[in-house]
Design an enzyme around this catalytic site. Structure first.
Site, PDB file in Angstrom:
ATOM      1  N   ARG A  82       0.919   9.727   5.908  1.00 27.24           N
ATOM      2  CA  ARG A  82       1.110   8.435   6.276  1.00 27.24           C
ATOM      3  C   ARG A  82       2.527   7.843   5.767  1.00 27.24           C
ATOM      4  O   ARG A  82       2.563   6.626   5.808  1.00 27.24           O
ATOM      5  CB  ARG A  82      -0.233   7.551   6.101  1.00 27.24           C
ATOM      6  CG  ARG A  82      -1.466   8.027   6.430  1.00 27.24           C
ATOM      7  CD  ARG A  82      -2.506   7.599   6.042  1.00 27.24           C
ATOM      8  NE  ARG A  82      -3.859   7.860   6.770  1.00 27.24           N
ATOM      9  CZ  ARG A  82      -4.993   8.083   6.385  1.00 27.24           C
ATOM     10  NH1 ARG A  82      -5.185   7.567   5.116  1.00 27.24           N
ATOM     11  NH2 ARG A  82      -6.189   8.456   6.957  1.00 27.24           N
ATOM     12  N   LYS A  92      -1.950  -1.735  -3.690  1.00 28.97           N
ATOM     13  CA  LYS A  92      -2.938  -0.590  -3.868  1.00 28.97           C
ATOM     14  C   LYS A  92      -2.002   0.685  -4.015  1.00 28.97           C
ATOM     15  O   LYS A  92      -0.902   0.628  -3.197  1.00 28.97           O
ATOM     16  CB  LYS A  92      -3.715  -0.492  -2.697  1.00 28.97           C
ATOM     17  CG  LYS A  92      -4.837   0.721  -2.598  1.00 28.97           C
ATOM     18  CD  LYS A  92      -5.428   0.679  -1.176  1.00 28.97           C
ATOM     19  CE  LYS A  92      -6.337   1.815  -1.187  1.00 28.97           C
ATOM     20  NZ  LYS A  92      -7.175   1.739   0.173  1.00 28.97           N
ATOM     21  N   SER A 111      -9.823   5.324  -5.665  1.00 26.03           N
ATOM     22  CA  SER A 111     -10.693   6.521  -5.882  1.00 26.03           C
ATOM     23  C   SER A 111     -10.224   7.633  -6.916  1.00 26.03           C
ATOM     24  O   SER A 111     -10.985   8.059  -7.401  1.00 26.03           O
ATOM     25  CB  SER A 111     -11.000   7.210  -4.429  1.00 26.03           C
ATOM     26  OG  SER A 111      -9.903   8.007  -3.968  1.00 26.03           O
ATOM     27  N   ARG A 167     -10.632   9.954   0.729  1.00 25.22           N
ATOM     28  CA  ARG A 167     -10.608  10.770   2.141  1.00 25.22           C
ATOM     29  C   ARG A 167     -11.852  11.479   2.092  1.00 25.22           C
ATOM     30  O   ARG A 167     -12.486  11.912   3.341  1.00 25.22           O
ATOM     31  CB  ARG A 167      -9.288  11.632   2.383  1.00 25.22           C
ATOM     32  CG  ARG A 167      -8.178  10.641   2.503  1.00 25.22           C
ATOM     33  CD  ARG A 167      -6.991  11.155   2.554  1.00 25.22           C
ATOM     34  NE  ARG A 167      -5.859  10.264   2.765  1.00 25.22           N
ATOM     35  CZ  ARG A 167      -4.516  10.386   2.298  1.00 25.22           C
ATOM     36  NH1 ARG A 167      -4.184  11.437   2.221  1.00 25.22           N
ATOM     37  NH2 ARG A 167      -3.863   9.347   2.648  1.00 25.22           N
ATOM     38  N   GLU A 188       7.274  -6.963   1.902  1.00 26.93           N
ATOM     39  CA  GLU A 188       6.003  -7.039   2.683  1.00 26.93           C
ATOM     40  C   GLU A 188       5.241  -7.978   2.319  1.00 26.93           C
ATOM     41  O   GLU A 188       4.561  -8.623   3.237  1.00 26.93           O
ATOM     42  CB  GLU A 188       5.335  -5.555   2.357  1.00 26.93           C
ATOM     43  CG  GLU A 188       5.994  -4.291   2.937  1.00 26.93           C
ATOM     44  CD  GLU A 188       5.708  -4.204   4.489  1.00 26.93           C
ATOM     45  OE1 GLU A 188       5.067  -4.973   5.108  1.00 26.93           O
ATOM     46  OE2 GLU A 188       5.774  -3.005   4.847  1.00 26.93           O
ATOM     47  N   LYS A 195       0.845  -1.212  -0.064  1.00 25.67           N
ATOM     48  CA  LYS A 195      -0.124   0.025  -0.022  1.00 25.67           C
ATOM     49  C   LYS A 195       0.893   1.301  -0.072  1.00 25.67           C
ATOM     50  O   LYS A 195       1.487   1.493   1.130  1.00 25.67           O
ATOM     51  CB  LYS A 195      -1.026  -0.067   1.148  1.00 25.67           C
ATOM     52  CG  LYS A 195      -1.725   1.066   1.303  1.00 25.67           C
ATOM     53  CD  LYS A 195      -2.899   1.116   2.317  1.00 25.67           C
ATOM     54  CE  LYS A 195      -3.867   2.260   2.333  1.00 25.67           C
ATOM     55  NZ  LYS A 195      -4.665   2.219   3.619  1.00 25.67           N
ATOM     56  N   TYR A 223     -14.645   0.528  -7.761  1.00 28.03           N
ATOM     57  CA  TYR A 223     -16.173   1.055  -7.642  1.00 28.03           C
ATOM     58  C   TYR A 223     -16.887   0.990  -8.780  1.00 28.03           C
ATOM     59  O   TYR A 223     -18.076   1.381  -8.691  1.00 28.03           O
ATOM     60  CB  TYR A 223     -15.821   2.534  -7.278  1.00 28.03           C
ATOM     61  CG  TYR A 223     -14.995   2.877  -6.023  1.00 28.03           C
ATOM     62  CD1 TYR A 223     -15.535   2.716  -4.839  1.00 28.03           C
ATOM     63  CD2 TYR A 223     -13.731   3.129  -6.125  1.00 28.03           C
ATOM     64  CE1 TYR A 223     -14.908   3.032  -3.612  1.00 28.03           C
ATOM     65  CE2 TYR A 223     -12.903   3.394  -5.048  1.00 28.03           C
ATOM     66  CZ  TYR A 223     -13.411   3.330  -3.637  1.00 28.03           C
ATOM     67  OH  TYR A 223     -12.585   3.490  -2.667  1.00 28.03           O
TER      68      TYR A 223
END
Length: 327
Positions: free
Chosen positions: A218, A249, A275, A207, A234, A197, A314
């Site tokens: 982050r 992602k 998004s 958001r 990871e 990610k 989506y």
């Protein structure tokens, strides 16, 4: 005239021939629909930066989940948007919090007809907007956050989730969640691990969707988009800790990473068309710069071609309809 004797165009001469030799095929069952449910809503609320996507009420969520099942969508990923937040993100752990209530609602509506998943992260529920609890210096406390994730996982499983999706990028999150689920008798609940990610510029519309309270960024826990070996490390750690599926992602900016992860692991690989990816295509289509439906399917096909067996998008319901009419 004998030249050329090799004519690749023979396999492109008609739609029927092109379908026959198509190397990469999308199926509705490979698509997962992310859905937002907002506490206290009585009707769906459009998300301005994500055309066609809404914050659901509990009632509209149930109806939309049933529609997704009728479309043949393979899964649903649920995100909760609470009215109240606190520094610990306690609403995400509360069995009566909006996310866990929504999981129960959807499972009650669709049962085992699709895979019901819960986003396992604190960012929607914390007043500071980070994915974990903070220490006394304002830094995300990895190990304290793991304790919260374990509780959150059990709460989602108890609500009926078939799979949980830890997305906070804490070190050791998959192992702690697997141990907590097993200890609570939820051995059959799967883990879709957000293994890769990146700290991406394309999360902005999301958001808005979750009414994020993020302060700062982050980058101390999400990955640097410049790094690829880190991604493989990871993913390998998550497989070792017990992940059932690993995910990359964002998707479109990381097709090379999807391919590399696919080559490196022997479990299913997912990717999240996020998004900002949706927003770019929708904005271009609204300006008539691209053919919307073709762009929609082309982006999904590129993700599938890169090696993602499962795609969170989506557009899942709409894409499922387009694929049925295509094939």
């Amino acid at each position: 005239m004998s030249f050329p004797t090799v004519r690749p165009r023979r396999l492109r001469v008609s739609p029927a021939v092109r379908r026959l030799v198509e190397e990469t095929k999308l199926a509705p069952s490979e698509l997962v629909l992310p859905m937002f449910v907002k506490e206290g809503l009585t009707e769906p609320r459009p998300i301005a930066s994500m055309p066609g996507v809404v914050q659901h009420s509990r009632e509209s969520l149930r109806k939309a989940a049933a529609e997704a099942v009728r479309a043949g969508v393979g899964g649903i990923m649920l995100f909760g948007v609470p009215i109240n937040k606190d520094p610990e993100g306690s609403g995400g752990l509360d069995p009566e919090g909006i996310l866990n209530v929504a999981i129960r609602d959807v499972v009650s509506e669709v049962g085992d007809a699709t895979v019901v998943m819960g986003d396992l992260c604190l960012d929607e529920f914390t007043s500071h907007g980070h994915c974990g609890v903070l220490d006394d210096q304002g830094r995300v406390d990895n190990d304290a956050t793991l304790e919260s994730y374990a509780t959150m996982a059990v709460a989602q499983a108890s609500a009926g989730a078939h799979m949980v999706g830890p997305s906070g990028m804490m070190d050791g999150q998959v192992g702690v969640i697997r141990e907590a689920l097993d200890a609570a008798g939820h051995q059959d609940v799967g883990i879709l691990a957000y293994a890769v990610k990146y700290a991406s510029a394309f999360y902005g519309p999301f958001r808005e969707a979750v009414e994020s309270s993020l302060e700062g960024d982050r980058r101390t826990y999400q990955q640097d988009p410049a790094n690829s070996r880190d991604a493989l490390r990871e993913a390998a750690l998550d497989v070792e800790e017990g992940a059932d599926i690993v995910m990359v992602k964002p998707a479109l900016t990381n097709l090379d990473i999807i391919a590399a992860v696919r080559a490196a692991v022997n479990i299913p690989v997912a990717a999240y068309q996020i998004s900002g990816e949706l927003a770019m295509v929708e904005a271009a289509a609204a300006n008539r710069w691209v053919d919307r439906e073709r762009a929609l399917l082309e982006t999904l096909t590129s993700i599938r071609r890169a090696g993602a067996q499962i795609i969170l998008t989506y557009w899942a319901v709409e894409a499922a309809g387009l694929l049925r009419s295509r094939y």
